[in-house]
Design a protein around this motif. Sequence first.
Motif, mmCIF file in Angstrom:
data_model
loop_
_atom_site.group_PDB
_atom_site.id
_atom_site.type_symbol
_atom_site.label_atom_id
_atom_site.label_comp_id
_atom_site.label_asym_id
_atom_site.label_seq_id
_atom_site.Cartn_x
_atom_site.Cartn_y
_atom_site.Cartn_z
ATOM 1 N N ASP A 133 0.815 -1.224 0.000
ATOM 2 C CA ASP A 133 0.000 0.000 0.000
ATOM 3 C C ASP A 133 0.850 1.276 0.000
ATOM 4 O O ASP A 133 0.313 2.381 0.043
ATOM 5 N N THR A 137 -2.557 6.089 -3.155
ATOM 6 C CA THR A 137 -2.841 7.440 -2.681
ATOM 7 C C THR A 137 -4.305 7.531 -2.262
ATOM 8 O O THR A 137 -5.172 6.893 -2.855
ATOM 9 N N ALA A 138 -4.553 8.271 -1.229
ATOM 10 C CA ALA A 138 -5.924 8.467 -0.754
ATOM 11 C C ALA A 138 -6.558 9.569 -1.579
ATOM 12 O O ALA A 138 -5.956 10.617 -1.785
ATOM 13 N N GLU A 139 -7.762 9.314 -2.072
ATOM 14 C CA GLU A 139 -8.457 10.364 -2.819
ATOM 15 C C GLU A 139 -9.763 10.676 -2.135
ATOM 16 O O GLU A 139 -10.467 9.777 -1.708
ATOM 17 N N TRP A 140 -10.055 11.903 -1.994
ATOM 18 C CA TRP A 140 -11.350 12.270 -1.434
ATOM 19 C C TRP A 140 -12.076 13.131 -2.449
ATOM 20 O O TRP A 140 -11.568 14.108 -2.962
ATOM 21 N N PHE A 146 -14.209 6.222 0.833
ATOM 22 C CA PHE A 146 -12.978 5.420 0.884
ATOM 23 C C PHE A 146 -13.398 4.051 1.407
ATOM 24 O O PHE A 146 -13.959 3.935 2.495
ATOM 25 N N HIS A 148 -13.022 0.226 2.857
ATOM 26 C CA HIS A 148 -12.090 -0.630 3.596
ATOM 27 C C HIS A 148 -12.753 -1.980 3.844
ATOM 28 O O HIS A 148 -13.983 -2.098 3.829
ATOM 29 N N TYR A 165 -0.969 8.724 3.624
ATOM 30 C CA TYR A 165 -2.315 9.093 4.067
ATOM 31 C C TYR A 165 -3.318 7.974 3.778
ATOM 32 O O TYR A 165 -4.279 7.781 4.513
ATOM 33 N N TYR A 166 -3.046 7.208 2.720
ATOM 34 C CA TYR A 166 -3.902 6.063 2.390
ATOM 35 C C TYR A 166 -3.904 5.066 3.560
ATOM 36 O O TYR A 166 -4.957 4.638 4.034
ATOM 37 N N GLN A 169 -5.648 6.369 6.673
ATOM 38 C CA GLN A 169 -7.111 6.320 6.545
ATOM 39 C C GLN A 169 -7.605 4.874 6.663
ATOM 40 O O GLN A 169 -8.574 4.591 7.352
ATOM 41 N N TYR A 170 -6.905 3.958 6.015
ATOM 42 C CA TYR A 170 -7.321 2.551 6.026
ATOM 43 C C TYR A 170 -7.324 2.004 7.462
ATOM 44 O O TYR A 170 -8.312 1.449 7.953
#
Length: 302
Positions: A133, A137-140, A146, A148, A165-166, A169-170
């Motif tokens: 991972d 990349t985390a996308e908002w 998001f 999980h 950041y991904y 968040q996960y």
Amino acid sequence: TAGAAAPPLSPGDFRELFDSVDAFLFDCDGVIWKGDKLIDGVSQTLDFLRSKGKKLVFVTNNSTKSRKEFAKKFGSLGISVSEDEIFSSSFAAAMYLKVNDFPLDKKVYVIGGEGIIDELQLAGYTGLGGPEDGKKTAEWKSNCLFEHDKSVGAVVVGLDPFINYYKLQYGTLCIRENPGCLFIATNQDAVGHMTDLQEWPGAGCMVAAICGSTQKEPIVVGKPSTFMMEFLLKKFQIDCPRMCMVGDRLDSDILFGQNAGCKTLLVLSGVTTLSALQDPANDIQPDYYTNKVSDFLDLLGA
Ligand code: PLP
Ligand code: CA
């Protein structure tokens, strides 16, 4: 013994210590090696202890490798150590799940390295995340969630040079939204030696990030927690008073030994200086201190 500073290990002290223990527990970084370099005289000292019938156990908070990879590292430094003499915090994380009957059909999200993923797999668990991972990349976006995995029942956090950041968040979503999800820290070391020359931020900072986002405290399986000690005691059937923990850190190694009732020896070949040991503000005193493990040979006139 609050207030009384630990004495330097004398030949007489060491003879008594040597005769009263069956096993030496060695911390690795700062005792056996510093980063990727072997500390002087270690190999001869370990050979000597083995020749006298002492049991040797290696306990490291470093979670980046599995026991198998640590055995290879020992080998590459010219020391023969078997996998079952090694207790790493990566292994401890997997054993914590096993000992607590963590269901095999639940998954484990890993913020950390290959060592944790490998040990989980050896214990029969499915690890998600880890190095894989590192490039995500985390996308908002509005109206976009998001996602999980709801079957994650534990998040394990250790040193992760590719934290992003991904992953934050996960791991955070698993802990906050999956009912009963465990939050396990391999260790909370502030810094670690990535090489012999310099310290870098340790697992403590990755663990603190998840504490911050979840407002939860982790279950810590590495030193100074007693989990690894209880586990290795069961395995080797040794009495704590007949073991000596040798380490370079007061708040992890020496406390780990003392929490279990082992004898304790601080070596000055790692992070703790003599002035830090003797600082009146320091309330963790080992039984003795010495410069490095190879002092054993001189102390016994071997
Ligand atoms: N964790 C990491 C990532 C490290 O690099 C180190 C030391 O280099 C440690 C933990 C501490 O290891 P040990 O318990 O062997 O001192
Ligand atoms: Ca150490």
